[in-house]
Design an enzyme around this catalytic site. Structure first.
Site, short mmCIF file in Angstrom:
data_model
loop_
_atom_site.label_atom_id
_atom_site.label_comp_id
_atom_site.label_asym_id
_atom_site.label_seq_id
_atom_site.Cartn_x
_atom_site.Cartn_y
_atom_site.Cartn_z
N HIS A 134 10.53 47.80 -55.36
CA HIS A 134 11.05 48.42 -56.61
C HIS A 134 12.33 49.05 -56.45
O HIS A 134 12.71 49.59 -55.38
CB HIS A 134 10.07 49.98 -56.27
CG HIS A 134 10.09 51.06 -57.46
ND1 HIS A 134 9.29 51.71 -57.84
CD2 HIS A 134 11.34 51.22 -58.17
CE1 HIS A 134 9.66 52.66 -58.86
NE2 HIS A 134 11.09 52.35 -59.03
N ASN A 181 14.49 56.44 -66.43
CA ASN A 181 14.12 57.95 -66.09
C ASN A 181 15.23 58.63 -66.62
O ASN A 181 16.54 58.32 -66.05
CB ASN A 181 14.15 57.93 -64.66
CG ASN A 181 12.61 57.52 -63.85
OD1 ASN A 181 11.55 57.33 -64.56
ND2 ASN A 181 12.89 56.48 -63.06
N GLU A 235 1.58 43.73 -69.47
CA GLU A 235 2.53 43.11 -68.77
C GLU A 235 2.04 42.34 -67.66
O GLU A 235 0.96 42.30 -67.23
CB GLU A 235 3.51 44.02 -67.80
CG GLU A 235 4.59 44.80 -68.77
CD GLU A 235 5.49 45.63 -67.67
OE1 GLU A 235 5.02 45.63 -66.55
OE2 GLU A 235 6.46 46.29 -68.46
N VAL A 275 15.55 62.47 -57.40
CA VAL A 275 15.73 63.04 -56.24
C VAL A 275 16.58 62.41 -55.20
O VAL A 275 17.24 62.69 -54.50
CB VAL A 275 14.03 62.98 -55.49
CG1 VAL A 275 14.00 63.37 -54.26
CG2 VAL A 275 13.22 63.76 -56.32
N ILE A 306 2.97 41.98 -60.99
CA ILE A 306 3.64 41.06 -59.96
C ILE A 306 2.81 41.73 -58.75
O ILE A 306 2.77 42.93 -58.48
CB ILE A 306 5.27 41.55 -59.97
CG1 ILE A 306 5.64 41.46 -61.58
CG2 ILE A 306 5.84 40.93 -58.83
CD1 ILE A 306 6.05 39.66 -61.77
N ARG A 322 17.15 61.32 -66.46
CA ARG A 322 17.33 62.72 -65.55
C ARG A 322 18.06 62.24 -64.09
O ARG A 322 18.33 60.83 -63.99
CB ARG A 322 15.99 63.17 -65.40
CG ARG A 322 15.19 62.34 -64.33
CD ARG A 322 13.91 62.95 -63.80
NE ARG A 322 13.55 61.86 -62.55
CZ ARG A 322 12.46 61.26 -62.63
NH1 ARG A 322 12.02 60.96 -63.99
NH2 ARG A 322 11.96 60.24 -61.78
N GLY A 369 5.38 56.40 -63.75
CA GLY A 369 5.15 57.15 -62.37
C GLY A 369 3.70 56.77 -62.00
O GLY A 369 3.13 57.27 -61.22
N LYS A 374 7.22 53.90 -73.27
CA LYS A 374 7.81 52.81 -72.57
C LYS A 374 7.53 51.47 -73.12
O LYS A 374 8.49 50.67 -72.77
CB LYS A 374 6.69 52.66 -71.20
CG LYS A 374 6.36 53.86 -70.34
CD LYS A 374 7.62 54.60 -69.78
CE LYS A 374 7.48 56.02 -69.38
NZ LYS A 374 8.64 56.57 -68.95
C1 MV4 Z 1 3.87 47.26 -62.10
C2 MV4 Z 1 3.56 46.78 -60.86
C3 MV4 Z 1 3.35 45.15 -60.89
N1 MV4 Z 1 3.56 44.67 -61.99
N2 MV4 Z 1 4.15 46.54 -63.37
C4 MV4 Z 1 4.03 51.75 -60.47
C5 MV4 Z 1 4.67 52.98 -61.21
C6 MV4 Z 1 5.39 52.49 -62.50
N3 MV4 Z 1 6.68 52.99 -62.38
C7 MV4 Z 1 5.10 51.10 -62.58
N4 MV4 Z 1 4.33 50.75 -61.37
C8 MV4 Z 1 4.17 49.47 -61.16
N5 MV4 Z 1 4.34 48.59 -62.24
C9 MV4 Z 1 4.00 45.14 -63.15
N6 MV4 Z 1 4.08 44.57 -64.21
C10 MV4 Z 1 3.59 47.51 -59.87
C11 MV4 Z 1 3.66 48.71 -60.08
C12 MV4 Z 1 3.72 49.71 -58.65
C13 MV4 Z 1 2.58 49.77 -57.81
C14 MV4 Z 1 1.31 49.39 -58.51
C15 MV4 Z 1 0.29 49.76 -57.77
C16 MV4 Z 1 0.40 50.31 -56.77
C17 MV4 Z 1 1.43 50.73 -56.10
C18 MV4 Z 1 2.65 50.64 -56.80
C19 MV4 Z 1 3.89 51.07 -56.47
C20 MV4 Z 1 5.00 50.59 -57.24
C21 MV4 Z 1 4.89 49.92 -58.13
#
Ligand code: MV4
Length: 453
Positions: free
Chosen positions: A208, A290, A200, A295, A203, A292, A164, A116
Site C-alpha cells: 500500500h 484522500n 476490480e 495522520v 491483487i 485531506r 478504508g 470511488k
Molecule cells: C484492494 C486490494 C487488492 N486488490 N483492491 C483496502 C482498503 C482500501 N483502501 C482498499 N483496500 C484494498 N483494495 C484490489 N483491487 C487490497 C486492499 C487492501 C486490503 C484488503 C484486504 C485486507 C487487508 C488489506 C489491507 C490493505 C489493502
C-alpha cells in the site's frame, strides 16, 4: 486574508494545526466536547468554544454546532484536520455558504473523490494507471459476472461510497459471486446509504503506497514523493515510512508526472493523498484519493523539509506553490512513523484511562506529535491514537536505530500502549529487510505467537 482559523478537530492534529497557525501569525479558535475541556488544544488556542457532549455525533461531527462556533468567533476559515468532517462535502458547502473558507479542496472535487468509481474513471481518463475492472457501477450480479469473467478471478467488489476497507468482498469463483454481491450491496446501503458497487481485479498481498499532493488555487500541482503504508492491521495503519523501498526513482518520476496532469485537470486544490496498490511485479495501480491532510504526513515533512499544514494554510490564502515551495522538491534521507495507540499490545483491546507517568523521547532525528500530558485522560469516545513517534535518518537503517532508541526512552504509564509491539516489529528481520506488504502484520503475529509457545 486569513487572520483567524477555527480548528474543527481534537488531539494531536488540532495541536499540529495550532503550531502551523502560530508560525504564520494566524489566531486560532479551538472547539471541544465536554470530554475535552482539559485538552491541550483548548489551552493553546487563542479562544475555545464548547460545542457539545462527548459523543462525536453530537460535537465534532455536528455541522450546525461547528458553524455556530465559527460564526460566534468570527473566523475567516476552518481547518478540519483528518477524520470527523474533513471529507464531508456537505460541510465544505455549508462553510462556503456561510462565507467561511474551508481549508481543503472545493466541495464538488471532494464529492467526486468520495465516489470511488468516479475518481477511478477520472484517473483513467487522465493517464493514471488503474486496475482492470468495471466501467462505472455494476447494475446487478449478472453484470458483475460478465465483468469478472472478462478480467479473470479473483476480483474484489467495492462500495462506491466506501473506502478504508468497508463494504469490500473478495470473489474467488463465479459461483460465490451472487451472494457476495448481495452482501456488499447491503453493507454499502447500510453504512453509506448508497448501495453502488464496482469491481476490480484483486491483487494478492499488495504493498500500500500513497503519493502526497499539494495544489494551489492557480492551477499548479506538485507531488512530494510517496509513503509506504503496508504495515497495517484491520485497515488501521501501524507504521508508515518515506520513501518506499519498493519505489525506484524512475517509477516515482513517472507516477508524479501522471498525477500532476490528472490533478490539474480535475481542478484539485490544497493537500491530498493518492493511494496505490503495488503488485508483486512492482507496478502501481491507483485505488483512491484522500482529500485531506493525513495522520502520517510527518514522514513526508521529514524527507522533503516542507511544512504541509503551513502549506495548506498558505494555499487557502491564495499563495502560489512556487512561493511556498521555493524550488524543486527533493527527497532526502528516510523517515519512519510508529503510531502509539492506547491499546493492549497483544490483544489490541482499547485501553483508555489516566496517564500516570509520561516521559517523551527526543534528540536528533526524533519528533513526537501528541496532545497527552501527565495526569491527562485518554477518553474512550474517540480513536485510540496517543502519540505519533517519527524518526529521521540518512537512510532506513539509521531511522530504525533512532526509532528503537526513542521507543526505549518513551515512558507512558497508566494505560497499555502499542510501544512494546513497535519494539518487536523494529527487531523483526522481515521488517528490517523492508520485505513488507499488507499481510506483513499477519505473518509477524503468527511468528510472535509461535516463538511464545
Ligand atoms: C484492494 C486490494 C487488492 N486488490 N483492491 C483496502 C482498503 C482500501 N483502501 C482498499 N483496500 C484494498 N483494495 C484490489 N483491487 C487490497 C486492499 C487492501 C486490503 C484488503 C484486504 C485486507 C487487508 C488489506 C489491507 C490493505 C489493502
Amino acid at each position: 486574508m486569513l487572520q483567524k482559523v477555527l480548528i474543527a478537530n481534537r488531539g494531536e492534529i488540532a495541536l499540529r494545526v495550532i503550531c502551523a497557525c502560530k508560525d504564520l501569525g494566524i489566531r486560532t479558535v479551538a472547539i471541544y466536547s465536554e470530554a475535552d475541556r482539559y485538552s491541550l488544544h483548548v489551552r493553546f488556542a487563542d479562544e475555545a468554544v464548547c460545542i457539545g457532549p462527548a459523543k462525536s455525533a453530537l460535537s465534532y461531527l455536528n455541522i450546525p454546532s461547528v458553524i455556530s462556533a465559527a460564526e460566534i468567533t468570527n473566523v475567516d476559515a476552518i481547518h478540519p484536520g483528518y477524520g470527523f468532517l474533513s471529507e464531508n462535502s456537505d460541510f465544505a458547502e455549508v462553510c462556503q455558504a456561510s462565507g467561511i473558507k474551508f481549508i481543503g479542496p472545493k466541495p464538488e472535487v471532494t464529492r467526486m473523490m468520495g465516489l470511488k468509481q468516479i475518481a477511478r474513471e477520472k484517473m483513467k481518463e487522465h493517464g493514471v494507471p488503474i486496475l482492470p475492472g468495471s466501467d462505472g457501477i455494476l447494475q446487478n450480479a449478472e453484470h458483475a459476472l460478465e465483468v469478472a469473467a472478462s478480467i479473470g478471478y479473483p476480483v474484489i467488489l467495492k462500495a462506491s461510497a466506501g473506502g478504508g476497507g468497508r463494504g469490500m468482498r473478495i470473489v474467488r469463483a463465479p459461483e460465490d459471486l451472487p451472494n457476495l454481491f448481495a452482501q456488499a450491496q447491503q453493507e454499502a446501503e447500510n453504512a453509506f446509504s448508497n448501495g453502488d458497487i464496482y469491481c476490480e481485479k484483486f491483487i494478492e498481498r499488495p504493498r500500500h503506497i500513497e503519493f502526497q499532493i499539494l495544489a494551489d488555487e492557480h492551477g499548479n500541482v506538485e507531488v512530494l514523493g510517496e509513503r509506504e503504508c503496508s504495515v497495517q492491521r484491520r485497515h488501521q495503519k501501524l507504521i508508515e515510512e518515506a520513501p518506499s523501498a519498493a519505489v525506484t526513482p524512475e517509477l516515482r518520476k513517472k507516477t508524479a508526472a501522471a498525477l500532476k496532469k490528472a490533478f490539474s485537470a480535475i481542478g484539485y486544490t490544497n493537500a491530498g493523498t493518492v493511494e496505490f496498490l503495488m503488485d508483486p511485479s512492482g507496478s502501481l495501480y491507483f485505488i483512491e484519493v484522500n482529500a485531506r491532510i493525513q495522520v502520517e504526513h510527518p514522514v513526508t515533512e521529514f524527507v522533503t523539509g516542507v511544512d504541509l499544514v503551513k502549506a495548506q494554510l498558505r494555499i487557502a490564502r491564495g499563495e502560489k506553490l512556487s512561493d511556498i515551495l521555493k524550488g524543486p522538491v527533493k527527497i532526502t534521507g528516510h523517515a519512519l512513523e510508529c503510531r502509539i495507540n492506547a491499546e493492549n499490545p497483544v490483544t489490541f483491546a482499547p485501553s483508555p484511562g489516566r496517564i500516570q507517568a509520561l516521559s517523551v523521547p527526543g534528540g536528533i532525528g526524533v519528533r513526537v506529535d501528541t496532545a497527552v500530558y501527565n495526569d491527562g485522560i485518554i477518553p474512550p469516545y474517540y480513536d485510540s491514537l496517543v502519540a505519533k513517534l517519527i524518526t529521521y535518518g540518512h537512510d532506513r537503517a539509521e531511522a530504525i536505530v533512532r526509532m528503537q532508541r526513542a521507543l526505549d526512552m518513551f515512558i507512558i504509564e497508566g494505560i497499555h500502549t502499542s510501544i512494546p509491539l513497535h519494539q518487536q516489529i523494529m527487531a523483526d528481520e522481515e521488517f528490517r529487510a523492508a520485505a513488507i506488504d499488507t499481510h506483513f502484520i499477519q505473518r509477524f503475529l503468527e511468528r510472535r505467537a509461535k516463538s511464545a509457545e
